[in-house]
Design a protein around this motif. Structure first.
Motif, mmCIF file in Angstrom:
data_model
loop_
_atom_site.group_PDB
_atom_site.id
_atom_site.type_symbol
_atom_site.label_atom_id
_atom_site.label_comp_id
_atom_site.label_asym_id
_atom_site.label_seq_id
_atom_site.Cartn_x
_atom_site.Cartn_y
_atom_site.Cartn_z
ATOM 1 N N MET A 21 0.831 -1.208 0.000
ATOM 2 C CA MET A 21 0.000 0.000 0.000
ATOM 3 C C MET A 21 0.857 1.246 0.000
ATOM 4 O O MET A 21 1.777 1.364 0.789
ATOM 5 N N ALA A 22 0.571 2.195 -0.877
ATOM 6 C CA ALA A 22 1.232 3.500 -0.874
ATOM 7 C C ALA A 22 0.190 4.544 -0.539
ATOM 8 O O ALA A 22 -0.928 4.474 -1.004
ATOM 9 N N LEU A 23 0.586 5.486 0.311
ATOM 10 C CA LEU A 23 -0.369 6.472 0.796
ATOM 11 C C LEU A 23 0.034 7.871 0.386
ATOM 12 O O LEU A 23 1.204 8.206 0.388
ATOM 13 N N THR A 24 -0.942 8.673 0.092
ATOM 14 C CA THR A 24 -0.705 10.077 -0.203
ATOM 15 C C THR A 24 -1.160 10.903 0.981
ATOM 16 O O THR A 24 -2.318 10.826 1.368
ATOM 17 N N LYS A 65 -2.989 18.164 11.774
ATOM 18 C CA LYS A 65 -3.385 17.527 10.517
ATOM 19 C C LYS A 65 -2.700 16.174 10.366
ATOM 20 O O LYS A 65 -3.312 15.185 9.952
ATOM 21 N N LEU A 66 -1.419 16.110 10.705
ATOM 22 C CA LEU A 66 -0.691 14.854 10.638
ATOM 23 C C LEU A 66 -1.283 13.832 11.606
ATOM 24 O O LEU A 66 -1.476 12.664 11.251
ATOM 25 N N LEU A 67 -1.584 14.246 12.831
ATOM 26 C CA LEU A 67 -2.152 13.323 13.808
ATOM 27 C C LEU A 67 -3.524 12.826 13.370
ATOM 28 O O LEU A 67 -3.860 11.648 13.538
ATOM 29 N N THR A 68 -4.311 13.733 12.804
ATOM 30 C CA THR A 68 -5.638 13.347 12.323
ATOM 31 C C THR A 68 -5.532 12.376 11.150
ATOM 32 O O THR A 68 -6.258 11.380 11.078
ATOM 33 N N ASP A 69 -4.617 12.660 10.234
ATOM 34 C CA ASP A 69 -4.416 11.752 9.105
ATOM 35 C C ASP A 69 -3.906 10.395 9.569
ATOM 36 O O ASP A 69 -4.291 9.351 9.033
ATOM 37 N N ALA A 70 -3.024 10.396 10.571
ATOM 38 C CA ALA A 70 -2.513 9.138 11.102
ATOM 39 C C ALA A 70 -3.650 8.314 11.706
ATOM 40 O O ALA A 70 -3.716 7.095 11.530
ATOM 41 N N GLU A 71 -4.553 8.989 12.384
ATOM 42 C CA GLU A 71 -5.698 8.304 12.972
ATOM 43 C C GLU A 71 -6.573 7.658 11.894
ATOM 44 O O GLU A 71 -7.178 6.607 12.112
ATOM 45 N N ASP A 72 -6.591 8.278 10.721
ATOM 46 C CA ASP A 72 -7.385 7.776 9.606
ATOM 47 C C ASP A 72 -6.602 6.809 8.709
ATOM 48 O O ASP A 72 -7.089 6.410 7.652
ATOM 49 N N LYS A 86 -3.599 7.424 7.170
ATOM 50 C CA LYS A 86 -3.056 8.116 6.001
ATOM 51 C C LYS A 86 -1.652 8.669 6.234
ATOM 52 O O LYS A 86 -1.253 9.630 5.578
ATOM 53 N N SER A 87 -0.916 8.109 7.165
ATOM 54 C CA SER A 87 0.458 8.558 7.378
ATOM 55 C C SER A 87 1.417 7.392 7.225
ATOM 56 O O SER A 87 1.016 6.229 7.274
ATOM 57 N N ALA A 88 2.690 7.718 7.047
ATOM 58 C CA ALA A 88 3.684 6.673 6.777
ATOM 59 C C ALA A 88 3.963 5.807 7.989
ATOM 60 O O ALA A 88 4.239 4.617 7.861
ATOM 61 N N ASN A 89 3.925 6.420 9.173
ATOM 62 C CA ASN A 89 4.268 5.704 10.397
ATOM 63 C C ASN A 89 3.076 5.638 11.345
ATOM 64 O O ASN A 89 2.191 6.500 11.313
ATOM 65 N N THR A 90 3.083 4.633 12.186
ATOM 66 C CA THR A 90 2.153 4.616 13.311
ATOM 67 C C THR A 90 2.623 5.659 14.321
ATOM 68 O O THR A 90 3.822 5.775 14.582
ATOM 69 N N ILE A 91 1.684 6.430 14.865
ATOM 70 C CA ILE A 91 2.048 7.466 15.830
ATOM 71 C C ILE A 91 1.268 7.248 17.120
ATOM 72 O O ILE A 91 0.045 7.168 17.117
ATOM 73 N N GLU A 92 1.995 7.137 18.201
ATOM 74 C CA GLU A 92 1.400 7.107 19.536
ATOM 75 C C GLU A 92 1.732 8.441 20.179
ATOM 76 O O GLU A 92 2.908 8.777 20.352
ATOM 77 N N TYR A 93 0.727 9.224 20.510
ATOM 78 C CA TYR A 93 1.036 10.581 20.966
ATOM 79 C C TYR A 93 0.480 10.890 22.346
ATOM 80 O O TYR A 93 -0.510 10.326 22.796
ATOM 81 N N THR A 94 1.175 11.812 23.014
ATOM 82 C CA THR A 94 0.820 12.275 24.342
ATOM 83 C C THR A 94 0.760 13.791 24.310
ATOM 84 O O THR A 94 1.726 14.441 23.898
ATOM 85 N N LEU A 95 -0.357 14.367 24.727
ATOM 86 C CA LEU A 95 -0.478 15.811 24.848
ATOM 87 C C LEU A 95 -0.514 16.175 26.325
ATOM 88 O O LEU A 95 -1.292 15.596 27.095
ATOM 89 N N ALA A 96 0.300 17.122 26.717
ATOM 90 C CA ALA A 96 0.433 17.498 28.123
ATOM 91 C C ALA A 96 0.222 19.001 28.299
ATOM 92 O O ALA A 96 0.371 19.780 27.357
ATOM 93 N N VAL A 97 -0.096 19.390 29.506
ATOM 94 C CA VAL A 97 -0.282 20.814 29.828
ATOM 95 C C VAL A 97 1.064 21.487 30.054
ATOM 96 O O VAL A 97 1.276 22.631 29.667
ATOM 97 N N ALA A 98 1.990 20.776 30.673
ATOM 98 C CA ALA A 98 3.291 21.353 31.026
ATOM 99 C C ALA A 98 4.420 20.478 30.490
ATOM 100 O O ALA A 98 4.300 19.251 30.403
#
Length: 326
Positions: free
Chosen positions: A14-17, A47-54, A56-68
């Motif tokens: 699979m190739a993704l745009t 946008k990248l995180l949203t595309d990854a969730e769908d 549509k990105s090259a890599n799997t992304i596990e992300y953490t959002l923090a306040v500080a």
């Protein structure tokens, strides 16, 4: 701290745009563990995180959002995060603390600081003489940046103004709402937008990014950068290259599709969409890498170091700090 694992369906051929015109990249089985702050330094990523969730990105992304930032730095140092979007001076502190095991990959945010007032009396730095300025960021880049700009504009920050530091921008907004007296403050976006929606007649007096650029001192007011562990960079150079290409496209998308990206920002629980929509154009979301990144960051760190060496971890980083800047 909010964690979300983004699972991507992997298919061998699979190739993704990512975006129209951006080319395609083959799927990888590498997971990038990414950290960011709930503010402008993460807005270019959405946008990248949203595309990854769908898927549509090259890599799997596990992300953490923090306040500080101090919620992210131990995980980065201990190897539980691979990359993080952090304040620019913190990148240097981490480099020094880890004996050079952290590199900066890109600048993601330039100046987000503004001087605001409630009586429309401030139109230049000269108008600040003799005044009290409320601010956050004591002992961090907001304080050092403000003091530098005051000095460059002929004011002694220790004698000509009174700096009143608060721990949260919301405290300053509350002060503005509770008095009829003039209040002058230095606030970051998106809190400038929050204040404007809560304080009648708020005047955005000075854009500190524009004031910094007007000095033409060879540096930039760099708010945020993307850093990574060198061990990850060395092990996965192709995946990092694909990620950075997508990140650059994501940043450009944030600046040209404000309404759509604002909805994504709210979905990721950074700020509400109406605030993001007003604030994004003033957040100076950008993408600089290579030599441009090195010039911007090194010049800014030099100015911080000259004021207080500890603000950058006690020493300026060596050339190996700047990933891809030959």
């Amino acid at each position: 701290m909010k964690k979300k694992l983004i699972s991507l369906v992997l298919t061998a051929a699979m190739a993704l745009t990512l975006f129209a015109g951006c080319g395609s990249s083959a799927k990888t089985d590498v997971t990038i563990r990414l950290g960011g702050l709930k503010g402008p330094t993460s807005m270019g990523l959405v946008k990248l995180l949203t595309d990854a969730e769908d898927g549509k990105s090259a890599n799997t992304i596990e992300y953490t959002l923090a306040v500080a930032a101090d919620e992210l730095t131990p995980a980065l140092i201990q190897g539980n995060l691979d990359m993080a979007a952090v304040p620019s001076n913190l990148a240097s502190v981490l480099y020094n603390k880890t004996n050079g095991e952290i590199s900066v990959l890109a600048v993601n945010t330039l100046g987000v600081l503004y001087i605001v007032d409630t009586k429309d009396s401030v139109h230049s730095f000269a108008d600040l003489k003799g005044k009290t300025i409320y601010a956050t960021g004591q002992g961090a880049t907001p304080e050092y940046s403000l003091k530098y700009l005051l000095r460059q504009n002929g004011l002694d920050p220790d004698k000509d103004v009174t700096l009143e530091f608060k721990s949260e921008s919301t405290e300053i907004v509350s002060i503005m709402k509770s008095t009829d007296e003039e209040v002058i403050a230095m606030l970051p976006q998106p809190f400038v937008t929050v204040a404007a929606s809560n304080v009648e007649g708020l005047n955005v007096a000075l854009d500190l990014n524009a004031e910094w650029n007007a000095l033409n001192n060879g540096s930039s007011l760099v708010t945020g950068v993307l850093v990574a562990r060198n061990a990850f960079l060395e092990e996965h150079p192709k995946e990092v290259a694909a990620f950075l290409e997508e990140y650059q496209a994501s940043t450009a998308y944030a600046n040209t599709n404000v309404e759509e990206v604002s909805a994504m920002i709210e979905a990721l629980d950074i700020v509400k969409a109406p605030i993001a929509q007003k604030a994004l154009p003033q957040c100076n979301i950008t993408y600089l890498d290579g030599a441009d990144m090195k010039a911007a960051v090194s010049g800014y760190l030099q100015i911080l170091y000259d004021q207080n060496p500890q603000s950058v971890g006690g020493a300026l980083p060596a050339d190996d700090f700047y990933y891809g800047a030959k």
